[in-house]
Design an enzyme around this catalytic site. Structure first.
Site, PDB file in Angstrom:
ATOM      1  N   LYS A  19      14.176  49.707  70.732  1.00 41.13           N
ATOM      2  CA  LYS A  19      13.672  51.099  70.952  1.00 41.13           C
ATOM      3  C   LYS A  19      14.769  51.956  69.762  1.00 41.13           C
ATOM      4  O   LYS A  19      15.587  51.634  69.498  1.00 41.13           O
ATOM      5  CB  LYS A  19      14.123  51.660  72.185  1.00 41.13           C
ATOM      6  CG  LYS A  19      13.277  52.880  72.417  1.00 41.13           C
ATOM      7  CD  LYS A  19      11.880  52.891  73.169  1.00 41.13           C
ATOM      8  CE  LYS A  19      11.220  53.925  73.395  1.00 41.13           C
ATOM      9  NZ  LYS A  19      10.170  53.836  74.363  1.00 41.13           N
TER      10      LYS A  19
HETATM   11  N1  GLU Z   1       6.692  53.884  73.171  1.00 43.26           N
HETATM   12  C1  GLU Z   1       5.666  53.087  74.030  1.00 43.26           C
HETATM   13  C2  GLU Z   1       6.404  52.159  75.313  1.00 43.26           C
HETATM   14  O1  GLU Z   1       7.548  53.077  75.578  1.00 43.26           O
HETATM   15  C3  GLU Z   1       4.892  52.127  73.300  1.00 43.26           C
HETATM   16  C4  GLU Z   1       5.703  50.965  72.664  1.00 43.26           C
HETATM   17  C5  GLU Z   1       5.051  49.898  71.798  1.00 43.26           C
HETATM   18  O2  GLU Z   1       3.730  49.922  71.626  1.00 43.26           O
HETATM   19  O3  GLU Z   1       5.668  49.369  71.131  1.00 43.26           O
HETATM   20  O4  GLU Z   1       6.032  51.658  75.925  1.00 43.26           O
END
Ligand code: GLU
Length: 433
Positions: free
Chosen positions: A123
Site C-alpha cells: 500500500k
Molecule cells: N485500493 C483498493 C483496495 O483497498 C484496490 C487495490 C488494488 O486494486 O490493488 O482494495
C-alpha cells in the site's frame, strides 16, 4: 500473548511508537485473534505477519502554482510478498500515517489471499489534501511520488491501484512516469487505469459490485430479501456510490448516505442517480431536494438491513456501535470497525462481512486488468462481471464454511483462510539464505 503484552515486548518495530500504534494495532489484534486457529506447524512463521517486509518513506517536493516549493511525506509499504508481487492502492489524504499505510498493506496481503489472487500485499500513501491542489500540482505530486517509489515498482514487483482520493487519471500519470523511466510503455505496472490505456472494463464499479455480491451472499444465509431492503451507506466515493447504484438496481432502497459534508435521509429511498449528478456539480449533498438532513448520531442509529461503511478506517467505534441495529454490516472501507466495536456489534447480533472479503472486488478486477495487460488480450464487461461474481461468491462460501465449522465470526474465518495461504507459501519457500 495479548496485544498489550506484545506491544510491551521488544518486538515492536522501532519506527513505531509503542504508545500509539494507530490502525496497525487493530491489525495486530486481528492476527492475535486468528493465531489459535492456525495449524501448529505454521506458528513459527506468524511473526512474519507482524512485520512488514519493506517500508519506504519518501519526501515529495513539488513546485506549487505560486512558485513556492512544498514538501509532502509519502510511503510505500510492502507487507508480504510470499504469494506474489506486491499489490495495493495509493491514497492521498491529510491523515495518512506510516501506521495507517502499514495496516492497509497488511490488509491487502490478507485480502489478496482471501480471494486467492496471486499477489502479496502492499500500500502507498501521501499525506496531502489533494482537494487543495490544482490539476497541475496534483500531476507534479503524483509524478514525483511515483519517481521516488519507482525502485519498488514493476509489473512483477509491486503494482499500485487507486484508493481514497486517487483515480484513473492519477494511475495514468503513474503508468506514464514508470514507462518514461523504463523507455517503453508498461501498462501492467498499475491497475485502475483508464480503459483507453490498458484499463479494464468493470474496474470502476468493481469494489461496489463486490460489496453487493458479498452482501447478497450473507443475506441469503440469514434469509434477508434484497428487494426493499433498507441500505445505509457511509461514503459516496468510488465504493459507496457504485454499491448504492447496484443495490438499487437489485430492488433495495438506499435510505441514507453520509459524506464528509453531512448525512441525508429519505425513508422511501434516495434517488441515487440524481444524487450522483448533484454531487458531481455541487461537491456535496447540500441542497439536494426531497431529503431530511440528519446528524451523525442519528445516521448510525437508523434501523436497516445493510449498513455499509465505505469511507475510511475507525468509523465504527465503541460509542456508535452501541446504537447500530443493522442486520448486516458490509465493510466497503478498509478497517472501518475498531476491534472493540467489532465485539459490540457481534453481541448486538449484527453479521459483519469483513473488509478483506467485502471490498476485495476492486483488487480482483485489478488482477483481471493486470492479466489482460500482460497478455494483451482484453475481455468483455460481461465476462469480467461474471468472473468477479464467481470469485467473490466462492470466497464468501469458503469463509462461511470455516466460520460455521469453527464457530467463528466471518472476520476471523477470513483470516484463517488467508493466513493459512500466506504462511503455507512462506513455510514452503523457507528462509533465505
Ligand atoms: N485500493 C483498493 C483496495 O483497498 C484496490 C487495490 C488494488 O486494486 O490493488 O482494495
Amino acid at each position: 500473548m495479548t496485544v498489550a503484552q506484545y506491544i510491551q515486548s521488544s518486538s515492536i518495530p522501532s519506527y513505531l511508537s509503542k504508545d500509539n500504534l494507530g490502525p496497525w494495532e487493530t491489525y495486530l489484534q486481528q492476527v492475535e485473534d486468528v493465531t489459535p486457529w492456525l495449524d501448529k506447524e505454521l506458528h513459527p512463521w506468524i511473526e512474519t505477519l507482524r512485520r512488514p517486509k519493506r517500508i519506504l518513506i519518501v519526501d515529495v517536493p513539488i513546485k506549487l502554482d505560486n512558485g513556492t516549493v512544498s514538501h509532502y511525506e509519502g510511503y510505500r509499504v510492502q507487507h508480504n510478498l510470499s504469494r506474489g508481487p506486491g499489490k495495493g492502492g495509493i491514497r492521498y489524504h491529510p491523515d495518512v500515517t506510516l501506521s495507517e499505510v502499514m495496516a492497509l498493506s497488511a490488509w491487502m496481503s490478507v485480502k489478496n489471499a482471501v480471494v486467492n489472487v496471486p499477489y502479496g500485499g502492499a500500500k502507498g500513501g501521501v499525506r496531502v489534501n489533494p482537494k487543495q491542489l490544482s490539476m497541475g500540482e496534483l500531476e507534479r505530486l503524483t509524478r514525483r511520488y511515483a519517481s521516488e517509489i519507482n525502485i519498488l515498482l514493476g509489473p512483477d514487483k509491486d503494482i499500485p491501484a487507486p484508493d481514497v482520493n486517487t483515480n484513473e487519471q492519477v494511475m495514468a500519470w503513474i503508468m506514464d512516469t514508470y514507462s518514461m523511466n523504463q523507455g517503453r510503455t508498461s501498462t501492467g505496472v498499475v491497475t485502475g487505469k483508464p480503459v483507453s490505456l490498458g484499463g479494464s472494463l468493470g474496474r470502476h464499479d468493481a469494489t461496489g459490485r463486490g460489496v453487493f455480491v458479498t452482501a447478497r451472499s450473507a443475506a441469503n444465509k440469514i434469509n434477508i430479501p434484497i428487494k426493499d431492503a433498507r441500505v445505509v451507506i457511509q461514503g459516496f466515493g468510488n465504493v459507496g456510490e457504485a454499491a448504492a447504484r447496484i443495490f438499487v438496481q437489485n430492488g433495495a432502497k438506499v435510505i441514507a448516505v453520509q459524506d464528509e459534508t453531512g448525512s441525508i435521509y429519505n425513508p422511501n429511498g434516495l434517488d441515487v442517480a440524481a444524487l450522483r449528478q448533484h454531487r458531481a456539480v455541487h461537491k456535496s449533498f447540500k441542497d439536494f431536494p426531497g431529503v431530511e438532513k440528519i446528524d451523525n448520531a442519528q445516521f448510525w442509529q437508523l434501523p436497516c438491513e445493510f449498513l455499509i461503511p465505505a469511507a475510511v478506517e475507525g468509523q465504527i467505534t465503541r460509542d456508535n456501535a452501541k446504537t447500530i441495529s443493522a442486520r448486516v454490516v458490509v465493510e466497503g472501507a478498509n478497517g472501518p470497525t475498531t476491534p472493540e466495536a467489532d465485539r459490540i456489534l457481534q453481541e448486538r447480533g449484527s453479521l459483519i462481512v469483513p473488509d478483506v472479503l467485502a471490498n476485495a472486488g476492486g483488487v480482483t478486477v485489478s488482477y483481471f486488468e493486470w492479466v489482460q495487460d500482460i497478455s494483451s488480450f482484453f475481455w468483455s464487461e460481461d465476462e469480467i462481471n461474471a468472473r468477479l461474481e464467481r470469485i467473490m461468491t466462492e470466497a464468501f462460501e469458503g469463509v462461511w464454511e470455516v466460520a460455521q465449522a469453527k464457530k467463528l465470526p466471518l472476520r476471523t474465518a477470513a483470516y484463517v483462510v488467508a493466513c493459512k495461504r500466506i504462511l503455507a507459501a512462506r513455510a514452503l519457500r523457507g528462509l533465505y539464505p
